[in-house]
Design a protein around this motif. Structure first.
Motif, mmCIF file in Angstrom:
data_model
loop_
_atom_site.group_PDB
_atom_site.id
_atom_site.type_symbol
_atom_site.label_atom_id
_atom_site.label_comp_id
_atom_site.label_asym_id
_atom_site.label_seq_id
_atom_site.Cartn_x
_atom_site.Cartn_y
_atom_site.Cartn_z
ATOM 1 N N LYS A 1 35.413 21.828 -16.859
ATOM 2 C CA LYS A 1 35.930 21.341 -15.398
ATOM 3 C C LYS A 1 35.672 19.863 -15.344
ATOM 4 C CE LYS A 1 35.761 22.100 -10.175
ATOM 5 N NZ LYS A 1 35.344 23.210 -9.252
ATOM 6 N N LEU A 2 34.274 19.482 -15.721
ATOM 7 C CA LEU A 2 33.832 18.070 -15.497
ATOM 8 C C LEU A 2 34.607 17.162 -16.574
ATOM 9 C CD1 LEU A 2 30.039 18.635 -14.748
ATOM 10 C CD2 LEU A 2 31.785 17.797 -12.989
ATOM 11 N N LYS A 3 34.798 17.435 -17.677
ATOM 12 C CA LYS A 3 35.470 16.911 -18.872
ATOM 13 C C LYS A 3 36.840 16.642 -18.311
ATOM 14 C CE LYS A 3 32.837 17.994 -22.972
ATOM 15 N NZ LYS A 3 32.965 18.659 -24.212
ATOM 16 N N ASN A 4 37.436 17.705 -17.735
ATOM 17 C CA ASN A 4 38.850 17.459 -17.253
ATOM 18 C C ASN A 4 38.864 16.398 -16.111
ATOM 19 O OD1 ASN A 4 39.948 19.324 -18.995
ATOM 20 N ND2 ASN A 4 39.866 21.054 -17.428
ATOM 21 N N LEU A 5 37.953 16.415 -15.265
ATOM 22 C CA LEU A 5 37.946 15.466 -14.229
ATOM 23 C C LEU A 5 37.834 14.158 -14.847
ATOM 24 C CD1 LEU A 5 37.671 14.666 -11.064
ATOM 25 C CD2 LEU A 5 35.097 15.044 -11.331
ATOM 26 N N CYS A 6 36.983 13.985 -15.698
ATOM 27 C CA CYS A 6 36.642 12.709 -16.417
ATOM 28 C C CYS A 6 37.938 12.171 -16.893
ATOM 29 C CB CYS A 6 35.612 12.832 -17.635
ATOM 30 S SG CYS A 6 35.192 11.466 -18.262
ATOM 31 N N ASN A 7 38.790 13.005 -17.652
ATOM 32 C CA ASN A 7 39.941 12.747 -18.229
ATOM 33 C C ASN A 7 40.953 12.231 -17.055
ATOM 34 O OD1 ASN A 7 39.279 12.990 -20.920
ATOM 35 N ND2 ASN A 7 39.914 15.158 -20.880
ATOM 36 N N ASP A 8 40.988 13.001 -16.020
ATOM 37 C CA ASP A 8 42.021 12.628 -14.920
ATOM 38 C C ASP A 8 41.644 11.342 -14.464
ATOM 39 O OD1 ASP A 8 43.130 14.974 -15.284
ATOM 40 O OD2 ASP A 8 42.026 16.130 -13.688
ATOM 41 N N LEU A 9 40.335 11.138 -14.300
ATOM 42 C CA LEU A 9 39.994 9.721 -13.778
ATOM 43 C C LEU A 9 39.941 8.677 -14.673
ATOM 44 C CD1 LEU A 9 36.734 11.036 -11.852
ATOM 45 C CD2 LEU A 9 38.896 10.253 -10.604
ATOM 46 N N LYS A 10 40.430 8.884 -15.823
ATOM 47 C CA LYS A 10 40.543 7.804 -16.967
ATOM 48 C C LYS A 10 39.194 7.327 -17.359
ATOM 49 C CE LYS A 10 45.235 6.956 -16.311
ATOM 50 N NZ LYS A 10 45.763 8.274 -15.578
ATOM 51 N N LEU A 11 38.232 8.027 -17.316
ATOM 52 C CA LEU A 11 36.804 7.430 -17.637
ATOM 53 C C LEU A 11 36.593 7.809 -19.012
ATOM 54 C CD1 LEU A 11 35.013 8.576 -14.441
ATOM 55 C CD2 LEU A 11 35.592 6.230 -15.025
ATOM 56 N N ASP A 12 37.177 8.407 -19.778
ATOM 57 C CA ASP A 12 36.896 8.982 -21.269
ATOM 58 C C ASP A 12 36.168 8.051 -21.996
ATOM 59 O OD1 ASP A 12 39.754 8.286 -20.806
ATOM 60 O OD2 ASP A 12 39.654 8.320 -23.047
ATOM 61 N N LYS A 13 36.566 6.662 -21.902
ATOM 62 C CA LYS A 13 36.058 5.324 -22.713
ATOM 63 C C LYS A 13 34.725 4.882 -22.229
ATOM 64 C CE LYS A 13 40.709 3.435 -24.228
ATOM 65 N NZ LYS A 13 41.266 2.520 -24.133
ATOM 66 N N ILE A 14 34.252 5.434 -21.080
ATOM 67 C CA ILE A 14 33.004 4.853 -20.487
ATOM 68 C C ILE A 14 32.075 5.907 -20.148
ATOM 69 C CG2 ILE A 14 33.979 2.785 -19.500
ATOM 70 C CD1 ILE A 14 33.685 3.853 -16.764
ATOM 71 N N VAL A 15 32.461 7.272 -20.336
ATOM 72 C CA VAL A 15 31.603 8.253 -20.062
ATOM 73 C C VAL A 15 31.458 9.173 -21.476
ATOM 74 C CG1 VAL A 15 31.194 10.501 -18.817
ATOM 75 C CG2 VAL A 15 32.060 8.551 -17.701
ATOM 76 N N THR A 16 30.183 9.592 -21.676
ATOM 77 C CA THR A 16 30.173 10.475 -22.808
ATOM 78 C C THR A 16 29.396 11.578 -22.521
ATOM 79 O OG1 THR A 16 30.316 8.436 -24.342
ATOM 80 C CG2 THR A 16 29.175 10.534 -25.074
ATOM 81 N N PHE A 17 29.851 12.810 -22.599
ATOM 82 C CA PHE A 17 29.007 14.224 -22.541
ATOM 83 C C PHE A 17 28.196 14.553 -23.822
ATOM 84 C CE2 PHE A 17 32.430 14.475 -19.146
ATOM 85 C CZ PHE A 17 31.742 15.005 -18.188
#
Length: 397
Positions: free
Chosen positions: A266-282
């Motif tokens: 759920k949180l990874k999907n939220l991260c993608n929806d917010l277009k944060l994949d380049k600045i957030v790492t799980f």
């Protein structure tokens, strides 16, 4: 002195405070055994696992329970027969009477009792209130042990939600340990007597050699550590980070999240929806050495929990001289002081974003925040000093 630590699960990545306490007691020459409902096969949570022989010191029900009902009955009868002309026989008969009288206890507990008698345990130290509730039967059958229970976070919330949830523990515990002023206040409200409550902070290692962080002309590393569950508020963190990034695109930063849990997808999907994949790492669940390495690399620690007592992870971050932004829950305000060790915020995306802006506007003060926090850790949360206080509690109850 022989101490049995009774916990839900062991080892647990997010409960380093229990591991630290056990290791520090062993270093001081205290004989420690660990009983848990579930033995965790992933030993990444334990530093020096072999050095302190923690595997052989840990057992769960699978280690003490016979596999079938018939074998359980035969083993129990043998235990009773072997103890027939010993002092221990009365504890077994007291247990059987208790089993008949109070239906909430299970027959399987006789094997815990047998283990405690066999290993001559002096003190049963439970972590978390519900575990203390389970151990109360030992006092009800007049076993000559001392029963201690340390309260942390979720167990305090249970006490708030369920009236009289700890009524047996109130009566039978020899002592309860509070890890914060907030917990002490709550324990008193549950009905625990002041003289039974001992205050003992969760201790952390004092870290040396961190030094100043040259963070002016490079990427800023923001770090969060904690399970991916609702109470940790990572949805708040991601939305706040997104809003902050949109309004402050000139600031170069990266956000690292260490921890696993049911909200991962759920949180990874939220991260993608917010277009944060380049600045957030799980980074998901990692061992303590990995967490330490990320603490050293970090410039800023972020905690956005909806519920906490006193988060050990903030203590760990401050031991690395990190400035902290944290939501004002539980006893967090005892650690995070506005414009002194970081900034406190309300449990809202808007206020978390506001504190991020405030923190970056005061970047020249980060070293001071970190130094102030580190001094507090040395004075009040040094695990070496706190284990001596725990031993003193053991000796005086």
């Amino acid at each position: 002195m022989r101490v049995l630590f009774w916990v839900n699960s062991f080892p647990v990545v997010s409960e380093t405070f229990i591991r630290n306490q056990i290791v520090d007691l062993i270093k001081e020459g205290i004989e420690v055994q660990i009983f848990c409902t579930l033995k965790n096969k992933h030993n990444q949570a334990i530093e020096g696992f072999e050095e302190y022989d923690l595997l052989n010191k840990t057992l769960d029900f699978s280690d003490i329970l016979p596999k079938t009902k018939i074998r359980k009955i035969k083993y129990a009868l043998r235990i009773l027969a072997d103890s027939l002309f010993t002092e221990n026989f009365k504890y077994y008969t007291n247990f059987i009477r208790l089993l008949i009288k109070e239906k909430k206890y299970t027959f399987s507990s006789i094997f815990i009792l047998h283990y405690i008698l066999k290993t001559k345990i002096d003190i049963v130290h439970c972590h978390f209130g519900p575990v203390g509730n389970k151990a109360v039967f030992l006092k009800k059958i007049q076993l000559p042990i001392k029963l201690i229970c340390t309260f942390h976070g979720y167990d305090i919330r249970l006490g708030i939600q369920k009236r009289n949830f700890y009524k047996d523990l109130l009566k039978y515990a020899d002592s309860v340990i509070s890890i914060s002023n907030y917990n002490t206040k709550m324990l008193l409200s549950f009905g625990f007597k002041q003289e039974k409550i001992k205050e003992l902070n969760n201790g952390v290692e004092v870290i040396s050699g961190v030094g100043k962080r040259n963070n002016r002309d490079r990427q800023i590393n923001i770090l969060s550590v904690g399970r991916l569950v609702d109470e940790k508020g990572y949805d708040l963190a991601l939305n706040s980070i997104s809003n902050f990034h949109k309004k402050n695109s000139e600031i170069c930063f990266h956000y690292d999240i260490i921890g696993g849990g049911i909200l991962e997808e759920k949180l990874k999907n939220l991260c993608n929806d917010l277009k944060l994949d380049k600045i957030v790492t799980f980074h998901l669940s990692q061992n303590s050495e990995y967490v330490k390495s990320k603490m050293r690399e970090a410039d800023l620690f972020l905690l956005t929990s909806r519920n906490e007592a006193i988060p050990t992870v903030i203590l760990e971050a401050q031991s690395y001289s990190l400035p902290v932004i944290a939501t004002n829950v539980g006893a967090v305000k005892d650690l995070v002081i506005n414009d002194f060790t970081g900034f406190l915020c309300d449990i809202t995306e808007k206020d978390i974003e506001k504190c991020l802006k405030k923190m970056f506007d005061n970047r020249d003060r980060w070293d001071m925040y970190g130094l102030n926090a580190s001094k507090n850790i040395i004075l009040n949360y040094n695990r070496i000093a706190l284990v001596q206080k725990l031993i003193s509690i053991y000796k005086t109850i």
